[in-house]
Design an enzyme around this catalytic site. Structure first.
Site, PDB file in Angstrom:
ATOM      1  N   ALA A 109      -2.825  -3.860  -2.574  1.00 56.67           N
ATOM      2  CA  ALA A 109      -3.187  -3.861  -1.157  1.00 56.67           C
ATOM      3  C   ALA A 109      -4.629  -3.400  -0.989  1.00 56.67           C
ATOM      4  O   ALA A 109      -5.108  -2.524  -1.721  1.00 56.67           O
ATOM      5  CB  ALA A 109      -2.249  -2.945  -0.380  1.00 56.67           C
ATOM      6  N   SER A 115      16.067   5.180  -4.767  1.00 60.76           N
ATOM      7  CA  SER A 115      15.247   4.582  -5.818  1.00 60.76           C
ATOM      8  C   SER A 115      15.459   5.251  -7.163  1.00 60.76           C
ATOM      9  O   SER A 115      15.447   6.477  -7.270  1.00 60.76           O
ATOM     10  CB  SER A 115      13.765   4.654  -5.431  1.00 60.76           C
ATOM     11  OG  SER A 115      13.530   3.966  -4.224  1.00 60.76           O
ATOM     12  N   CYS A 174      10.236   1.059   2.900  1.00 54.34           N
ATOM     13  CA  CYS A 174      11.178   0.019   3.327  1.00 54.34           C
ATOM     14  C   CYS A 174      12.612   0.521   3.306  1.00 54.34           C
ATOM     15  O   CYS A 174      13.472  -0.010   4.007  1.00 54.34           O
ATOM     16  CB  CYS A 174      11.023  -1.216   2.449  1.00 54.34           C
ATOM     17  SG  CYS A 174      11.180  -0.865   0.687  1.00 54.34           S
ATOM     18  N   ARG A 220      10.396  10.703   3.555  1.00 49.14           N
ATOM     19  CA  ARG A 220       9.764  10.390   2.281  1.00 49.14           C
ATOM     20  C   ARG A 220       8.618   9.411   2.535  1.00 49.14           C
ATOM     21  O   ARG A 220       8.746   8.455   3.291  1.00 49.14           O
ATOM     22  CB  ARG A 220      10.786   9.759   1.328  1.00 49.14           C
ATOM     23  CG  ARG A 220      10.228   9.417  -0.034  1.00 49.14           C
ATOM     24  CD  ARG A 220      11.213   8.611  -0.840  1.00 49.14           C
ATOM     25  NE  ARG A 220      10.696   8.296  -2.166  1.00 49.14           N
ATOM     26  CZ  ARG A 220      11.057   7.236  -2.877  1.00 49.14           C
ATOM     27  NH1 ARG A 220      11.942   6.392  -2.392  1.00 49.14           N
ATOM     28  NH2 ARG A 220      10.529   7.007  -4.065  1.00 49.14           N
ATOM     29  N   GLU A 222      10.903  -8.523  -2.183  1.00 47.17           N
ATOM     30  CA  GLU A 222      11.526  -7.339  -1.571  1.00 47.17           C
ATOM     31  C   GLU A 222      10.801  -7.129  -0.258  1.00 47.17           C
ATOM     32  O   GLU A 222       9.625  -6.786  -0.231  1.00 47.17           O
ATOM     33  CB  GLU A 222      11.401  -6.136  -2.509  1.00 47.17           C
ATOM     34  CG  GLU A 222      12.214  -4.940  -2.061  1.00 47.17           C
ATOM     35  CD  GLU A 222      11.374  -3.935  -1.293  1.00 47.17           C
ATOM     36  OE1 GLU A 222      11.584  -3.847  -0.054  1.00 47.17           O
ATOM     37  OE2 GLU A 222      10.541  -3.262  -1.900  1.00 47.17           O
ATOM     38  N   LEU A 223      11.525  -7.360   0.845  1.00 43.96           N
ATOM     39  CA  LEU A 223      10.885  -7.479   2.147  1.00 43.96           C
ATOM     40  C   LEU A 223      11.270  -6.321   3.066  1.00 43.96           C
ATOM     41  O   LEU A 223      11.596  -5.240   2.611  1.00 43.96           O
ATOM     42  CB  LEU A 223      11.248  -8.835   2.752  1.00 43.96           C
ATOM     43  CG  LEU A 223      10.945 -10.039   1.844  1.00 43.96           C
ATOM     44  CD1 LEU A 223      11.425 -11.334   2.472  1.00 43.96           C
ATOM     45  CD2 LEU A 223       9.470 -10.114   1.504  1.00 43.96           C
ATOM     46  N   GLU A 259      11.382  -2.420  12.223  1.00 46.67           N
ATOM     47  CA  GLU A 259      11.028  -1.408  11.228  1.00 46.67           C
ATOM     48  C   GLU A 259       9.928  -0.501  11.781  1.00 46.67           C
ATOM     49  O   GLU A 259       8.868  -0.971  12.175  1.00 46.67           O
ATOM     50  CB  GLU A 259      10.569  -2.098   9.946  1.00 46.67           C
ATOM     51  CG  GLU A 259      10.508  -1.189   8.739  1.00 46.67           C
ATOM     52  CD  GLU A 259      10.327  -1.963   7.443  1.00 46.67           C
ATOM     53  OE1 GLU A 259      10.719  -1.445   6.386  1.00 46.67           O
ATOM     54  OE2 GLU A 259       9.785  -3.093   7.484  1.00 46.67           O
ATOM     55  N   TRP A 297       0.808  -1.218   0.000  1.00 46.83           N
ATOM     56  CA  TRP A 297       0.000   0.000   0.000  1.00 46.83           C
ATOM     57  C   TRP A 297       0.845   1.274   0.000  1.00 46.83           C
ATOM     58  O   TRP A 297       0.347   2.345  -0.324  1.00 46.83           O
ATOM     59  CB  TRP A 297      -0.907   0.026   1.227  1.00 46.83           C
ATOM     60  CG  TRP A 297      -0.199  -0.227   2.530  1.00 46.83           C
ATOM     61  CD1 TRP A 297      -0.138  -1.406   3.204  1.00 46.83           C
ATOM     62  CD2 TRP A 297       0.571   0.710   3.306  1.00 46.83           C
ATOM     63  NE1 TRP A 297       0.620  -1.273   4.348  1.00 46.83           N
ATOM     64  CE2 TRP A 297       1.067   0.018   4.427  1.00 46.83           C
ATOM     65  CE3 TRP A 297       0.888   2.067   3.147  1.00 46.83           C
ATOM     66  CZ2 TRP A 297       1.862   0.637   5.395  1.00 46.83           C
ATOM     67  CZ3 TRP A 297       1.680   2.684   4.111  1.00 46.83           C
ATOM     68  CH2 TRP A 297       2.158   1.969   5.222  1.00 46.83           C
ATOM     69  N   ASN A 298       2.128   1.192   0.367  1.00 45.51           N
ATOM     70  CA  ASN A 298       2.860   2.437   0.609  1.00 45.51           C
ATOM     71  C   ASN A 298       3.267   3.164  -0.675  1.00 45.51           C
ATOM     72  O   ASN A 298       3.372   4.387  -0.687  1.00 45.51           O
ATOM     73  CB  ASN A 298       4.083   2.191   1.502  1.00 45.51           C
ATOM     74  CG  ASN A 298       5.035   1.156   0.967  1.00 45.51           C
ATOM     75  OD1 ASN A 298       4.662   0.313   0.154  1.00 45.51           O
ATOM     76  ND2 ASN A 298       6.267   1.199   1.421  1.00 45.51           N
ATOM     77  N   LYS A 311      -2.350  -8.311  -7.399  1.00 45.25           N
ATOM     78  CA  LYS A 311      -3.191  -8.123  -6.225  1.00 45.25           C
ATOM     79  C   LYS A 311      -2.694  -6.879  -5.496  1.00 45.25           C
ATOM     80  O   LYS A 311      -1.675  -6.908  -4.813  1.00 45.25           O
ATOM     81  CB  LYS A 311      -3.122  -9.327  -5.275  1.00 45.25           C
ATOM     82  CG  LYS A 311      -4.142  -9.213  -4.127  1.00 45.25           C
ATOM     83  CD  LYS A 311      -3.715  -9.948  -2.891  1.00 45.25           C
ATOM     84  CE  LYS A 311      -2.691  -9.211  -2.083  1.00 45.25           C
ATOM     85  NZ  LYS A 311      -3.164  -7.907  -1.518  1.00 45.25           N
TER      86      LYS A 311
END
Length: 497
Positions: free
Chosen positions: A195, A460, A303, A297, A269-270, A400, A169-170, A193
């Site tokens: 969020a 990124s 993450c 940000r 990617e966790l 986290e 969702w982020n 799929k």
């Protein structure tokens, strides 16, 4: 810190218009359709807690239909010329740029981040389509002579096949385009799929891709309130060939276990626990500037967010004071207000988690430099917070945070800080601030992470390989490496006589 007064959605025609323009049904096999049982799920504005839309709530039966469509479309899509696949992505990129303001407003309404951040994400998300539109025509194999000279070694690249993408969702657009872009370029069909908290952005993207000419069946988008019921049968189906997931480490581990039965190609990617390391020779003003980006940000819900600050003991107090001064200047409120610089967290559970981590850190001995106390009122807000003197064993340095909290610990030597940061089970990102080239090279090489920001707080980039090591996952998204996740290598031995 100041708090903006939430606006009323009902009195804002622009918000009503953008919400009214979005399809609320499932995008399944190229058509918009209701869920098989007619159910819907609510989407909230996290700044107010109000429901802003109800979207179709996909079932396992809907997932099966989507996979049927993906399998039926796969062979023809794989044979589509690379240039045609690239041009579809290019047209989608151009549409995203043209509709950037509407997409940004939609994203802010469902996710909460300030409009300026949503605009940045739209640009970032679109860039994956532009990048992979150019990579589609560069998929190539090899031709070589065997060492004995008797045969020729021919390799070719072919699409993996139908994929399942589970996106968080982020970053509701960028986490989708980072997967969809290379899959389209490689010639894979896919089911996405999104969020449950933020399905609207991905539904908007589905329409953009359809308008750009993506053939029916290549993409399905299935929001659901029951992710396990939807995804487990898909992962167990031998026709699915690839799983890509972005989300928590706990869920990622379960998905990898499920995928093992079918030996799926998997990239995950966790979670992250990014250290932000400031050495005594760093430019403190620059480090603070970059800390604002690395920490805040996306409201701190990233993450790659700087999760734990390690500042040399000789400059720690000065760094904390400067960072706190910048935090106090932030305007907290509903993201649709152009004056707002920090929005709400995604839901009430997120606020409870962040508040609990801060309270425990204070109990452990940390001092509050600014923030630290949640204000009353509507919406899922937490104040921007700086903590100093955080003990090295405090939970807030281990878990986290996913919120606007900067916990600062100190260190004395390079060896000390490297030992501390590498002790984490996570290894996604890190940030290093120093004026010494020798130190920069040493530290970057020794950090056990997949990405390092050297004297910068933003990592990124569509042209760079994104991903981590250890409990932060495996596989890479973006860059030249990103498309390899969607390609198999076939070797042909050719008789040369």
């Amino acid at each position: 810190m100041s708090r903006a007064t939430p606006d009323s959605r009902e009195s804002n025609p622009a918000e009503l218009a953008v919400l009214g323009d979005i399809h609320k049904d499932l995008f399944l096999g190229g058509s918009w359709t209701k869920a098989s049982n007619g159910a819907t799920l609510p989407v909230e504005d996290p700044a107010t807690g109000a429901v802003i839309a109800d979207v179709a709530d996909a079932t396992a039966a809907d997932g099966a239909r989507a996979l049927d469509a993906a399998v039926a479309a796969q062979a023809g899509w794989a044979r589509t010329p690379p240039r045609e696949r690239g041009e579809i992505l290019r047209r989608a990129y151009e549409q995203m740029v043209d509709r950037a303001d509407q997409l940004a407003l939609l994203m802010t309404l469902e996710m909460g981040k300030p409009l300026s951040e949503s605009r940045s994400e739209v640009g970032y998300a679109a860039e994956f389509f532009r990048w992979f539109s150019e990579e589609a025509v560069r998929i190539a194999g090899t031709w070589a002579t065997a060492p004995d000279g008797q045969t020729r070694l021919w390799t070719m690249k072919q699409p993996v096949g139908p994929c399942l993408f589970i996106v968080p969702w982020n970053f509701p657009l960028a986490m989708g385009t980072r997967k969809i872009g290379p899959a389209v370029a490689a010639g894979c069909t896919m089911i996405v799929k999104p969020a449950a908290q933020t399905p609207l952005s991905m539904l908007a993207l589905a329409q953009i891709l359809a308008d750009a000419g993506l053939p029916a069946g290549v993409l399905s988008v299935l929001p659901t309130s029951s992710p396990q019921q939807l995804t487990a049968p898909l992962i167990a189906d031998p026709r699915l060939r690839k799983l890509s997931f972005t989300g928590s480490t706990a869920v990622g581990r379960k998905l990898v276990e499920q995928s093992a039965h079918q030996l799926l190609r998997v990239s995950v990617e966790l979670g992250g626990n990014a250290p932000f390391i400031v050495f005594d020779d760093a430019d403190l003003d620059h480090a603070v500037d970059e800390a604002m980006k690395a920490k805040l940000r996306n409201n701190g819900e990233a993450c790659t967010a700087a999760n734990r600050f390690y500042v040399h003991e000789s400059v720690a107090r000065s760094f904390a004071d400067r960072l706190a001064e910048r935090f106090r200047a932030l305007v907290v409120g509903r993201g649709v207000d152009e004056a707002v610089t920090l929005g709400p967290l995604i839901d009430r559970a997120a606020v409870t988690k962040v508040a609990g981590l801060v309270d425990r850190a204070v109990q452990d001995g940390a001092s509050v430099v600014t923030g630290g106390t949640r204000a009353d009122g509507i919406g899922y807000f937490y104040p921007p917070t700086v903590l100093a003197d955080v003990p090295s064993d405090s939970l807030i340095l281990r878990e986290e945070i996913f919120g606007p909290v900067a916990p600062i610990a100190t260190f004395a030597t390079e060896e000390d800080v490297l030992a501390e940061v590498n002790s984490s089970e996570y290894g996604l990102a890190s940030y290093v601030f120093t004026r010494s080239l020798d130190r920069a090279l040493r530290v970057c090489e020794r950090l056990e992470v997949g990405m390092v920001g050297l004297n910068r707080g933003v990592l990124s980039n569509a042209a760079a390989p994104f991903g981590g090591v250890k409990a932060s996952g495996f596989g890479r998204e973006g860059g030249r490496e990103g498309i390899e996740e969607y390609l198999e290598t076939k070797y042909v031995s050719v008789n040369a006589s």
